[in-house]
Motif scaffolding. Structure first.
Motif, PDB file in Angstrom:
ATOM      1  N   ALA A 191       0.840  -1.201   0.000  1.00 24.25           N
ATOM      2  CA  ALA A 191       0.000   0.000   0.000  1.00 24.25           C
ATOM      3  C   ALA A 191       0.871   1.245   0.000  1.00 24.25           C
ATOM      4  O   ALA A 191       1.990   1.248   0.520  1.00 24.25           O
ATOM      5  CB  ALA A 191      -0.917   0.017   1.217  1.00 24.25           C
ATOM      6  N   ILE A 192       0.336   2.299  -0.614  1.00 25.38           N
ATOM      7  CA  ILE A 192       0.949   3.629  -0.539  1.00 25.38           C
ATOM      8  C   ILE A 192       0.033   4.484   0.329  1.00 25.38           C
ATOM      9  O   ILE A 192      -1.150   4.641   0.026  1.00 25.38           O
ATOM     10  CB  ILE A 192       1.105   4.278  -1.917  1.00 25.38           C
ATOM     11  CG1 ILE A 192       1.909   3.381  -2.857  1.00 25.38           C
ATOM     12  CG2 ILE A 192       1.777   5.632  -1.793  1.00 25.38           C
ATOM     13  CD1 ILE A 192       1.973   3.896  -4.287  1.00 25.38           C
ATOM     14  N   VAL A 193       0.578   5.008   1.416  1.00 29.51           N
ATOM     15  CA  VAL A 193      -0.190   5.843   2.340  1.00 29.51           C
ATOM     16  C   VAL A 193       0.206   7.293   2.080  1.00 29.51           C
ATOM     17  O   VAL A 193       1.349   7.694   2.324  1.00 29.51           O
ATOM     18  CB  VAL A 193       0.089   5.458   3.805  1.00 29.51           C
ATOM     19  CG1 VAL A 193      -0.762   6.305   4.745  1.00 29.51           C
ATOM     20  CG2 VAL A 193      -0.170   3.968   4.031  1.00 29.51           C
ATOM     21  N   PHE A 194      -0.736   8.075   1.559  1.00 32.89           N
ATOM     22  CA  PHE A 194      -0.456   9.473   1.224  1.00 32.89           C
ATOM     23  C   PHE A 194      -0.734  10.349   2.435  1.00 32.89           C
ATOM     24  O   PHE A 194      -1.845  10.358   2.973  1.00 32.89           O
ATOM     25  CB  PHE A 194      -1.307   9.916   0.030  1.00 32.89           C
ATOM     26  CG  PHE A 194      -0.862   9.295  -1.268  1.00 32.89           C
ATOM     27  CD1 PHE A 194       0.219   9.818  -1.961  1.00 32.89           C
ATOM     28  CD2 PHE A 194      -1.511   8.188  -1.785  1.00 32.89           C
ATOM     29  CE1 PHE A 194       0.644   9.256  -3.153  1.00 32.89           C
ATOM     30  CE2 PHE A 194      -1.100   7.615  -2.975  1.00 32.89           C
ATOM     31  CZ  PHE A 194      -0.015   8.154  -3.671  1.00 32.89           C
ATOM     32  N   LEU A 195       0.293  11.107   2.831  1.00 32.42           N
ATOM     33  CA  LEU A 195       0.199  11.998   3.983  1.00 32.42           C
ATOM     34  C   LEU A 195       0.366  13.451   3.538  1.00 32.42           C
ATOM     35  O   LEU A 195       0.726  13.737   2.391  1.00 32.42           O
ATOM     36  CB  LEU A 195       1.257  11.626   5.024  1.00 32.42           C
ATOM     37  CG  LEU A 195       1.165  10.185   5.554  1.00 32.42           C
ATOM     38  CD1 LEU A 195       2.319   9.891   6.495  1.00 32.42           C
ATOM     39  CD2 LEU A 195      -0.160   9.964   6.269  1.00 32.42           C
ATOM     40  N   THR A 196       0.129  14.376   4.474  1.00 27.56           N
ATOM     41  CA  THR A 196       0.050  15.799   4.107  1.00 27.56           C
ATOM     42  C   THR A 196       1.403  16.450   3.872  1.00 27.56           C
ATOM     43  O   THR A 196       1.501  17.414   3.120  1.00 27.56           O
ATOM     44  CB  THR A 196      -0.670  16.582   5.205  1.00 27.56           C
ATOM     45  OG1 THR A 196      -0.016  16.332   6.451  1.00 27.56           O
ATOM     46  CG2 THR A 196      -2.121  16.165   5.304  1.00 27.56           C
ATOM     47  N   SER A 197       2.459  15.970   4.527  1.00 31.89           N
ATOM     48  CA  SER A 197       3.729  16.690   4.466  1.00 31.89           C
ATOM     49  C   SER A 197       4.892  15.721   4.675  1.00 31.89           C
ATOM     50  O   SER A 197       4.715  14.560   5.052  1.00 31.89           O
ATOM     51  CB  SER A 197       3.775  17.782   5.537  1.00 31.89           C
ATOM     52  OG  SER A 197       3.702  17.198   6.834  1.00 31.89           O
ATOM     53  N   ARG A 198       6.083  16.241   4.441  1.00 26.93           N
ATOM     54  CA  ARG A 198       7.297  15.447   4.690  1.00 26.93           C
ATOM     55  C   ARG A 198       7.381  15.057   6.166  1.00 26.93           C
ATOM     56  O   ARG A 198       7.734  13.928   6.497  1.00 26.93           O
ATOM     57  CB  ARG A 198       8.542  16.260   4.324  1.00 26.93           C
ATOM     58  CG  ARG A 198       8.634  16.732   2.895  1.00 26.93           C
ATOM     59  CD  ARG A 198       9.919  17.530   2.753  1.00 26.93           C
ATOM     60  NE  ARG A 198      10.050  18.176   1.455  1.00 26.93           N
ATOM     61  CZ  ARG A 198      11.092  18.904   1.100  1.00 26.93           C
ATOM     62  NH1 ARG A 198      12.074  19.102   1.956  1.00 26.93           N
ATOM     63  NH2 ARG A 198      11.143  19.449  -0.099  1.00 26.93           N
ATOM     64  N   ARG A 199       7.085  16.034   7.031  1.00 23.60           N
ATOM     65  CA  ARG A 199       7.181  15.753   8.473  1.00 23.60           C
ATOM     66  C   ARG A 199       6.241  14.622   8.864  1.00 23.60           C
ATOM     67  O   ARG A 199       6.614  13.763   9.682  1.00 23.60           O
ATOM     68  CB  ARG A 199       6.848  17.020   9.265  1.00 23.60           C
ATOM     69  CG  ARG A 199       6.841  16.784  10.768  1.00 23.60           C
ATOM     70  CD  ARG A 199       6.511  18.065  11.522  1.00 23.60           C
ATOM     71  NE  ARG A 199       7.563  19.046  11.383  1.00 23.60           N
ATOM     72  CZ  ARG A 199       7.540  20.251  11.980  1.00 23.60           C
ATOM     73  NH1 ARG A 199       6.503  20.585  12.730  1.00 23.60           N
ATOM     74  NH2 ARG A 199       8.527  21.086  11.818  1.00 23.60           N
ATOM     75  N   ALA A 200       5.036  14.612   8.288  1.00 26.31           N
ATOM     76  CA  ALA A 200       4.095  13.536   8.616  1.00 26.31           C
ATOM     77  C   ALA A 200       4.653  12.183   8.205  1.00 26.31           C
ATOM     78  O   ALA A 200       4.479  11.182   8.917  1.00 26.31           O
ATOM     79  CB  ALA A 200       2.758  13.793   7.928  1.00 26.31           C
ATOM     80  N   CYS A 201       5.336  12.120   7.062  1.00 32.75           N
ATOM     81  CA  CYS A 201       5.943  10.855   6.617  1.00 32.75           C
ATOM     82  C   CYS A 201       7.048  10.427   7.576  1.00 32.75           C
ATOM     83  O   CYS A 201       7.147   9.241   7.942  1.00 32.75           O
ATOM     84  CB  CYS A 201       6.515  11.016   5.201  1.00 32.75           C
ATOM     85  SG  CYS A 201       5.283  11.334   3.925  1.00 32.75           S
ATOM     86  N   ASP A 202       7.895  11.383   7.995  1.00 32.56           N
ATOM     87  CA  ASP A 202       8.987  11.049   8.914  1.00 32.56           C
ATOM     88  C   ASP A 202       8.454  10.625  10.281  1.00 32.56           C
ATOM     89  O   ASP A 202       8.978   9.684  10.905  1.00 32.56           O
ATOM     90  CB  ASP A 202       9.919  12.256   9.066  1.00 32.56           C
ATOM     91  CG  ASP A 202      10.640  12.601   7.766  1.00 32.56           C
ATOM     92  OD1 ASP A 202      10.792  11.702   6.911  1.00 32.56           O
ATOM     93  OD2 ASP A 202      11.041  13.767   7.599  1.00 32.56           O
ATOM     94  N   GLU A 203       7.406  11.292  10.742  1.00 32.38           N
ATOM     95  CA  GLU A 203       6.821  10.912  12.037  1.00 32.38           C
ATOM     96  C   GLU A 203       6.175   9.529  11.957  1.00 32.38           C
ATOM     97  O   GLU A 203       6.209   8.762  12.936  1.00 32.38           O
ATOM     98  CB  GLU A 203       5.790  11.962  12.456  1.00 32.38           C
ATOM     99  CG  GLU A 203       6.413  13.294  12.855  1.00 32.38           C
ATOM    100  CD  GLU A 203       5.368  14.359  13.138  1.00 32.38           C
ATOM    101  OE1 GLU A 203       4.170  14.101  12.840  1.00 32.38           O
ATOM    102  OE2 GLU A 203       5.732  15.436  13.658  1.00 32.38           O
ATOM    103  N   ALA A 204       5.604   9.204  10.810  1.00 27.13           N
ATOM    104  CA  ALA A 204       5.022   7.867  10.649  1.00 27.13           C
ATOM    105  C   ALA A 204       6.103   6.805  10.754  1.00 27.13           C
ATOM    106  O   ALA A 204       5.905   5.752  11.379  1.00 27.13           O
ATOM    107  CB  ALA A 204       4.303   7.777   9.306  1.00 27.13           C
ATOM    108  N   MET A 205       7.267   7.062  10.146  1.00 28.22           N
ATOM    109  CA  MET A 205       8.366   6.099  10.232  1.00 28.22           C
ATOM    110  C   MET A 205       8.902   6.001  11.657  1.00 28.22           C
ATOM    111  O   MET A 205       9.234   4.905  12.134  1.00 28.22           O
ATOM    112  CB  MET A 205       9.490   6.508   9.281  1.00 28.22           C
ATOM    113  CG  MET A 205       9.149   6.350   7.804  1.00 28.22           C
ATOM    114  SD  MET A 205       8.782   4.638   7.345  1.00 28.22           S
ATOM    115  CE  MET A 205      10.375   3.860   7.630  1.00 28.22           C
ATOM    116  N   ASP A 206       8.957   7.141  12.358  1.00 26.12           N
ATOM    117  CA  ASP A 206       9.446   7.114  13.748  1.00 26.12           C
ATOM    118  C   ASP A 206       8.537   6.272  14.640  1.00 26.12           C
ATOM    119  O   ASP A 206       8.998   5.684  15.634  1.00 26.12           O
ATOM    120  CB  ASP A 206       9.525   8.539  14.310  1.00 26.12           C
ATOM    121  CG  ASP A 206      10.614   9.372  13.636  1.00 26.12           C
ATOM    122  OD1 ASP A 206      11.513   8.767  13.016  1.00 26.12           O
ATOM    123  OD2 ASP A 206      10.543  10.610  13.707  1.00 26.12           O
TER     124      ASP A 206
END
Length: 619
Positions: A22-37
Motif C-alpha cells: 500500500a501507498i499511504v499518502f500523507l500531508t507533508s514530509r514531516r508527517a511521513c517522517d513521524e510515521a516512520m518514527d
C-alpha cells in the motif's frame, strides 16, 4: 469523526485484510517522517525470510548507490517492511524505495502527493488520509486531478485484478473534496508556455522576424487562447442578435449620439468637474470588472458584484464577494488579476447588489473554483486617450431635442448601452487573446534592443550571439552580470555561491553556514543589478545563507556529504536539488568558452568540484 489511525495500527489492518502493498499518502514530509518514527518501538516485525529478502535487495541497490548505505531508515525498512518517500530524501534513496516496492519487498510506503504524478509506482492499495496538501506555507484542497492521480496508483497491472482506494478517518478531512475528486472531471490542462529572452534570441537567430508570428500561432498555448477567443466570439454573436432590434434610427450610431447628448445635458460647470488621473492599467482593467467577473486580489480571490466610482474623488471602486462570504468595497487598484471566468449575476440596486439566489450561487461557485484559472490578457494602450475639452458647447448642436426617435432612444438606451459595452469588452478580449503571445514576444524584443542584444532591425548583435546560449531562469540578470564583469577574478567557490543564490527559489527558513566576505560583497552587487532589472524580469531571492552552503561545498573539497548536511537544517534532498540546479547554471556559463574563456574555465572547475560524492551517482 474518530481520530486518525496510528500508522502502526494502519499497516497491521492492511496486512490483516490482504491489502498490501500500500501507498499511504500523507500531508507533508514531516508527517511521513513521524510515521516512520512510530515504528521504532513496534513489536510486530517481519519473519526472518522476509528480512533477508529485503536485505539482499538493498545490497544490490547500495552497490549502485553507495550514498544510501548509512541511511537512518534502513533498519526500519529491513525490520518492518515499510519506508518513506518524499522530496526531502535523496534521489538515490527514492530510487531504492521504488525498486524495493517493485520487487514486492515492502508492505507500505508513506509518501506525499508528489509521488502520485510522474512516477511509475503502483500498489495494490492507496490510502488517502487527507483532503488538503501543503503548498509553500499554506494548505490548499486537493484538486480533482490530484485526487484522481492518487487513486490511479491503486492496482498493479498483471498482479491485481482490482485496486483499492481507501479513505481513512481524520478530524481534518473533508469528504466533500474527495468525493468531488473521485467522481468529477479533472481540471483542464493549462499551457505553461512562456516567452523568455533566450527563446526570443534563438528564434531570431533561426528565423526571420516576419515568420515568428506564424510559429507562435502553432503553439499549444495559442491553441488554448484561440479556444477561449472562439467562446467569446459565440457570446459576441448572441449580443449582436440582441442588438438587432435596436438598429439604426435617425442617427447611424444612436447609442453614442444619445450618450453624448445625455452627458452634455447633465454636464456641470467646468469649475465643479473633478479631473481623474488614473494609470492606463487601472483604466483598462476597470472596463472588465463587471458583475460576476472572477478577480485576483492582493489577498485571495473574489467575484465582482458591482463597479462604481467613489464620491468626491471619483476613484474606480469595486464591490467584491470574498470566499468567506464577506462583501467588501475596495479600490480597483487592489485587483491584481482579471480571470477569464464570468458567472451569471442578477444585479439589484441595494446591498448586496445581487439577488439572494445569485449571492448563494456565486458563494458556492467561488469555493468550487480550481486552483488555477486562465488570466484574461488585457492590452493597455501606450498612448492615453485624450479627453475632450468639452463634450459640446450647447445643446443646440444636437438634433435630439426635436428628433422623433428621442422617446425610443431614451427608453432603450440603458439596455442597449449595456449590450454595447459588453460587446466592446468581448471584442477587446478576443483581440488580446488572438495576439497576446505575439505582443509578449514584441515586448521581449524591445527590451533586448534596449539592452543592446538586438539591432533595431531585429538582428542579433555580438553580445546577443553569446547571450542566447544562457537558456535558464533569470537569464537577463546573468548576462548583464557577465557584461558588467561582475565575475571578473571570482574563484569557483564564489561563482558557485552566486549561481546557487540565483537558482534557489525556496524561502523556507533554516540554519546555514556563515557567508564569506567576498561572496557577501559580490551578492550585494548582484542585488543592486537585480533590482534595477525588476521592470523587465522578476528578481530571484538571492539568499546569502543558501549561497554560503554551495560555496562551502566547493571551497572545501575534503568536505563529505554527511558533513555538508550537518552544516544546515536543510533536508538532504533539498541540498541535492540546490547543487544539481546550480550545476545546470554553471554548465550554461561553461558554454561561453569562445567569448569568455576565463569565466568558462572558472565554471568548469566549479563543475568538477560539485560532481563528487552523492552528485556522482546520478547523471
Amino acid at each position: 469523526m474518530p481520530p486518525s489511525i496510528h500508522p502502526v495500527d494502519l499497516v497491521a489492518a492492511l496486512r490483516q485484510k490482504h491489502l498490501t502493498p500500500a501507498i499511504v499518502f500523507l500531508t507533508s514530509r514531516r508527517a511521513c517522517d513521524e510515521a516512520m518514527d512510530s515504528f521504532d518501538h513496534a513489536d510486530v516485525v517481519l519473519p526472518p525470510a522476509r528480512q533477508d529478502q529485503i536485505a539482499a535487495a538493498l545490497e544490490r541497490v547500495i552497490a549502485q548507490f553507495p550514498s544510501i548505505a548509512e541511511h537512518p531508515l534502513i533498519d526500519t525498512v529491513k525490520r518492518i517492511g515499510v519506508a518513506a518517500h518524499h522530496a526531502g530524501h535523496l534521489p538515490s534513496w527514492k530510487i531504492a524505495v521504488e525498486e524495493l516496492m517493485r520487487q514486492g519487498c515492502l508492505d507500505a510506503v508513506f509518501a506525499t502527493t508528489t509521488l502520485a504524478a510522474g512516477v511509475d509506482f503502483p500498489a495494490r492499495t492507496v490510502v488517502i488520509t487527507q483532503s488538503s496538501i501543503r503548498k509553500s506555507r499554506d494548505f490548499t484542497d486537493l484538486t480533482i486531478g490530484e485526487v484522481q492521480q492518487i487513486a490511479g496508483r491503486a492496482g498493479r497491472r498483471g498482479k491485481d485484478q482490482v485496486g483499492f482506494a481507501i479513505i481513512t478517518p481524520s478530524p481534518y478531512i473533508d469528504l466533500g473534496v474527495l468525493t468531488k475528486g473521485l467522481t468529477g472531471h479533472p481540471e483542464a490542462i493549462d499551457s505553461q508556455f512562456t516567452i523568455t529572452y533566450p527563446m526570443v534570441l534563438n528564434l531570431l537567430k533561426a528565423h526571420p522576424h516576419e515568420q515568428i508570428q506564424a510559429i507562435l500561432a502553432k503553439s499549444f498555448a495559442q491553441f488554448q487562447l484561440n479556444q477561449r477567443a472562439e467562446l467569446l466570439e459565440r457570446k459576441l454573436d448572441d449580443i449582436h442578435a440582441q442588438l438587432e432590434p435596436y438598429g439604426p434610427r435617425v442617427c447611424t450610431d444612436w447609442i453614442t449620439q444619445w450618450q453624448t447628448f445625455d452627458q452634455a445635458r447633465r454636464q456641470k460647470s467646468p469649475r465643479h468637474q473633478i479631473r481623474r488621473e488614473e494609470a492606463p492599467e487601472v483604466s483598462a482593467r476597470f472596463h472588465f470588472l463587471t458583475p460576476g467577473r472572477v478577480v485576483g486580489l492582493t489577498r485571495g480571490r473574489g467575484i465582482v458584484l458591482r463597479q462604481y466610482r467613489s464620491k468626491g474623488q471619483k476613484n474606480p471602486m469595486v464591490t467584491v464577494l470574498r470566499p468567506d462570504g464577506a462583501v467588501t468595497e475596495c479600490p480597483a487598484t487592489t485587483v491584481t488579476d482579471v480571470f477569464d471566468r464570468v458567472f451569471d449575476c442578477e444585479e439589484t440596486s441595494t446591498y448586496p447588489w445581487c439577488t439572494a439566489e445569485s449571492f448563494d450561487a456565486l458563494s458556492h461557485q467561488l469555493t468550487e473554483l480550481p486552483g488555477r484559472l486562465p488570466v484574461l490578457p488585457i492590452l493597455v494602450s501606450k498612448d492615453a486617450e485624450p479627453l475632450p475639452d468639452a463634450i459640446v458647447q450647447s445643446l443646440g448642436d444636437f438634433p435630439c431635442p426635436t428628433c422623433p426617435s428621442r422617446p425610443a432612444c431614451q427608453k432603450d438606451f440603458a439596455l442597449a448601452s449595456r449590450l454595447r459595452q459588453e460587446q466592446q469588452r468581448h471584442m477587446k478580449s478576443i483581440q488580446a487573446l488572438r495576439t497576446s503571445l505575439w505582443h509578449r514576444f514584441q515586448e521581449r524584443v524591445e527590451v533586448l534592443q534596449q539592452f543592446g542584444y538586438l539591432t533595431p532591425h531585429g538582428q542579433l548583435t555580438a553580445e546577443g550571439e553569446w547571450a542566447r546560449l544562457i537558456r535558464i531562469d533569470h537569464s537577463l540578470l546573468i548576462t548583464e552580470l557577465i557584461r558588467a564583469e561582475a565575475f571578473s577574478g571570482a574563484d569557483p567557490a564564489v561563482l558557485t555561491g552566486v549561481m546557487a543564490s540565483i537558482a534557489h527559489d525556496d524561502d523556507r527558513p533554516g540554519a546555514f553556514p556563515r557567508i564569506s566576505t567576498g561572496l557577501s560583497s559580490l551578492l550585494g552587487q548582484v542585488r543592486k543589478l537585480a533590482e534595477s532589472l525588476s521592470p523587465y524580469e522578476d528578481p530571484p531571492l538571492l539568499r546569502g545563507d543558501v549561497a554560503a552552503l554551495a560555496e562551502r561545498w566547493i571551497a572545501e573539497p575534503a568536505l563529505t556529504w554527511i558533513g555538508l548536511c550537518r552544516l544546515t537544517t536543510m533536508a538532504e534532498g533539498d541540498i541535492y536539488r540546490l547543487l544539481a540546479r546550480t550545476l545546470e547554471f554553471l554548465s550554461q556559463i561553461h558554454t561561453l568558452k569562445a567569448t569568455h574563456p576565463s569565466l568558462a574555465e572558472s565554471a568548469a572547475k566549479a563543475i568538477a568540484l560539485i560532481r563528487r560524492g552523492v552528485l556522482e551517482e546520478l547523471p
